[in-house]
Write an enzyme that holds these catalytic residues in place. Structure first.
Site, mmCIF file in Angstrom:
data_model
loop_
_atom_site.group_PDB
_atom_site.id
_atom_site.type_symbol
_atom_site.label_atom_id
_atom_site.label_comp_id
_atom_site.label_asym_id
_atom_site.label_seq_id
_atom_site.Cartn_x
_atom_site.Cartn_y
_atom_site.Cartn_z
ATOM 1 N N ASP A 100 57.280 60.886 47.581
ATOM 2 C CA ASP A 100 56.103 60.191 48.090
ATOM 3 C C ASP A 100 55.494 59.415 46.928
ATOM 4 O O ASP A 100 55.100 60.004 45.921
ATOM 5 C CB ASP A 100 55.110 61.259 48.587
ATOM 6 N N ASP A 202 53.038 55.461 50.371
ATOM 7 C CA ASP A 202 51.691 55.740 50.855
ATOM 8 C C ASP A 202 50.929 54.444 51.165
ATOM 9 O O ASP A 202 51.002 53.480 50.398
ATOM 10 C CB ASP A 202 50.956 56.517 49.752
ATOM 11 N N GLU A 258 53.959 54.050 54.998
ATOM 12 C CA GLU A 258 52.823 54.450 55.846
ATOM 13 C C GLU A 258 51.961 53.206 56.058
ATOM 14 O O GLU A 258 51.506 52.604 55.086
ATOM 15 C CB GLU A 258 52.017 55.552 55.151
ATOM 16 N N HIS A 330 50.862 66.007 56.925
ATOM 17 C CA HIS A 330 49.822 66.666 56.123
ATOM 18 C C HIS A 330 48.424 66.093 56.362
ATOM 19 O O HIS A 330 47.449 66.619 55.848
ATOM 20 C CB HIS A 330 50.183 66.534 54.642
ATOM 21 N N ASP A 331 48.328 64.982 57.101
ATOM 22 C CA ASP A 331 47.022 64.364 57.372
ATOM 23 C C ASP A 331 46.541 64.639 58.789
ATOM 24 O O ASP A 331 45.473 64.162 59.185
ATOM 25 C CB ASP A 331 47.114 62.842 57.222
HETATM 26 C C1 GLC Z 1 47.649 58.534 52.844
HETATM 27 C C2 GLC Z 1 48.047 59.972 52.592
HETATM 28 C C3 GLC Z 1 46.809 60.793 52.518
HETATM 29 C C4 GLC Z 1 45.976 60.302 51.364
HETATM 30 C C5 GLC Z 1 45.690 58.806 51.481
HETATM 31 C C6 GLC Z 1 45.203 58.248 50.179
HETATM 32 O O1 GLC Z 1 47.049 58.352 54.065
HETATM 33 O O2 GLC Z 1 48.940 60.398 53.568
HETATM 34 O O3 GLC Z 1 47.076 62.170 52.384
HETATM 35 O O4 GLC Z 1 44.761 60.987 51.307
HETATM 36 O O5 GLC Z 1 46.858 58.082 51.798
HETATM 37 O O6 GLC Z 1 46.222 58.214 49.230
#
Ligand code: GLC
Length: 561
Positions: A100, A202, A258, A330-331
């Site tokens: 990641d 990310d 993402e 995880h979110d």
């Molecule tokens: C993404 C991650 C999350 C994080 C955010 C900032 O959404 O999945 O866990 O807090 O980015 O990096």
């Protein structure tokens, strides 16, 4: 010439949240060696790829999404030797590892930022996004940070504000600067040469900021539409194409970005293979169907019609690109609580959700614990939440005068900590096999009943259902290639769809009801010609075209044409 082949299309990814997966050195925090110890378990499930949440050096304000050194492993998780060992042992089992990477922002403790904030004329001055205050000294615009408060932080060293879309300690990098971009590409090549098999990138849709930094409509704060000046910005595709040419094209890897605030049309631009950007993206539309007045933190239940429309829209709209398929990560809270029935039909609904998702077109992602049907965590007090997003949202709701019962309910339903409690390897030990000492975050009280040891001992567990789904995906090409067609548009309880190639056909019928329901197939589908490949019930009932579906029943039928 690109070296990329398409192995990721046939792959199933398992997401490991290292901090909570398995603690090998008994310090209360999961680690890389702990993952090595459990490779046989993952192999048994049948997955092909492990995605590790960030393992780089970090002060852990946002659990590793605040990287302070891209070239070092966080000692909490181990070191480069451990990662080498993990790669070797995983590769031996034909399991690939993707890392990641957070390249939209760093930690404020990264040496680039420590230098950047000192002055306007050092090597790293333009590595971040700095803006002068407005004439009255206030922030450059009204953007709010994802974790609460203004997205701008004043810094006296430069008499300027820096942008942070997330926590104050996560300053956004300035992708307009070619030197910064080259530094990132260099780092990416380093890890690929090290032997990793790709990246999860990310918040990648946020890299290119609109350079006029427009105010956002204030009413959009809760839906995070303030990303208007941030998401899918003017140069995003140029940057990703450059990244592809400079890095990805030279390796046979997998990339998944993402992409918050991205619709299907935009996602096609990211994933159309002829455009040379990313293999696939994580979209958020189905994560937004139960938002309320505070956005994510709500007690609203989703509508099946919304879910069907959204997933079908993505299945059809990305025919030319490629979908990632996920219920949880995880979110997000646990899928069985959110989309299934955690009380009376936890096992049935967990299997149903797995079935619905894994037979779709795209690459499925399983988040640790999903394969045993873990549910949300009934923390007894708000004080037990650790996550920076949850703490910010609780504060926001309290400030708005919200009653405590609602705040507790919304946190139970939506906090990211629901996904972050230690993975329960058994139901017996004090810390359920995760560690010998008290973990960094409390175990879920449900671990006694929902754990891996029990799942492995029970041939009807969610685990073995997931294993069979993975086998089906491996054995039937139609699951990879088949065209998707929704066939239950107007049914209020059933989500049914077909997958079809010239040679094969698959029919998937899933009930979202906690009651028995009837479902009738349309005239053109002759169920007699299909064989049942998998069900989450021992006895499946249908008469000609009429199904009598049990609560949360899910069936997969197949036929060779
Ligand atoms: C993404 C991650 C999350 C994080 C955010 C900032 O959404 O999945 O866990 O807090 O980015 O990096």
């Amino acid at each position: 010439m690109s070296k990329q082949s398409n192995w990721w299309k046939n792959s199933i990814v398992y997401q490991v949240y290292p901090k909570s997966f398995n603690d090998s050195n008994n310090d209360g925090v999961g680690d890389i060696k702990g993952i090595v110890q459990k490779l046989d378990y993952l192999d048994k499930l049948g997955i092909d790829v492990i995605w590790l949440n960030p393992i780089f050096q970090s002060p852990m304000v946002d659990n590793g999404y605040d990287i302070s050194d891209y070239y070092e492993i966080n000692p909490l998780f181990g070191d480069k030797k451990d990662l080498k060992e993990l790669l070797e042992k995983a590769h031996k089992r034909k399991i690939k590892i993707i890392l990641d990477l957070v390249v939209n922002h760093t930690s404020d403790q990264h040496k680039w930022f420590l230098e950047s904030k000192k002055s306007k004329d050092n090597k790293y001055s333009d590595y971040y996004i700095w803006k002068n205050p407005k004439p009255d000294g206030s922030a450059p615009n009204n953007w709010e940070a994802s974790f609460g408060g203004s997205a701008w932080e004043y810094c006296s060293g430069r008499d300027q504000y820096y942008l942070h879309c997330f926590a104050t300690q996560q300053p956004d990098l300035n992708w307009e600067n070619p030197e910064l971009r080259e530094s990132i590409y260099q780092m990416m090549r380093y890890w690929l040469d090290f032997g990793v098999d790709g990246f999860r990138l990310d918040v990648i849709s946020l890299l290119s900021k609109r350079q006029d930094f427009p105010d956002s409509p204030p009413e959009d704060t809760n839906t995070k539409n303030y990303y208007i000046g941030v998401s899918n910005g003017p140069r995003i595709h140029e940057f990703l194409n450059e990244m592809y040419n400079e890095v990805f094209s030279k390796y046979d890897i997998m990339t998944v970005g993402e992409t918050p605030n991205t619709n299907v049309k935009q996602a096609l631009l990211y994933t159309d293979p002829s455009r040379d950007e990313l293999n696939m993206v994580f979209q958020f539309d189905h994560m937004h169907i139960d938002y309320g007045k505070y956005g994510k933190f709500s007690d609203v239940r989703f509508k099946l019609s919304d879910l069907k429309n959204i997933l079908s829209n993505w299945q059809e709209g990305l025919e030319k690109g490629w979908n990632s398929l996920y219920w949880s990560n995880h979110d997000q809270p646990r899928a069985v609580t959110r989309f299934g029935n955690e009380n009376n039909y936890r096992i049935e609904s967990a299997k149903m959700l797995g079935t619905l998702l894994h037979m779709m077109k795209g690459t499925p992602f399983i988040f640790q614990g999903e394969e045993i049907g873990m549910k949300n965590v009934p923390f007894s007090s708000l004080k037990e939440y650790k996550d920076v997003e949850t703490l910010g949202e609780i504060e926001k709701m309290k400030k708005a005068g919200e009653n405590i019962k609602f705040i507790k309910e919304a946190s139970y339903l939506k906090s990211r900590d629901n996904a972050r409690t230690p993975l329960p390897w058994n139901g017996d030990d004090l810390y359920h096999g995760f560690s010998d000492v008290e973990p960094w975050i409390q175990n879920s009280p449900d671990d006694i009943n929902i754990n891996i040891k029990d799942a492995l001992l029970d041939e009807n567990s969610v685990f073995y259902h997931y294993q069979k789904l993975i086998e089906i995906r491996k054995n039937y090409d139609v699951v990879i290639e088949g065209k998707y067609k929704l066939i239950s548009q107007s049914d209020s309880d059933v989500y049914a769809y077909m997958r079809e190639t010239d040679e094969e056909e698959l029919l998937v019928v899933c009930s979202f009801s906690d009651k028995k329901v009837n479902y009738t197939l349309s005239k053109d589908i002759n169920i007699e010609k299909f064989e049942l490949l998998l069900s989450n019930y021992p006895n499946v009932t249908y008469f000609s075209k009429h199904f009598l579906l049990n609560p949360y029943e899910a069936n997969i039928y197949y036929r060779k044409k």
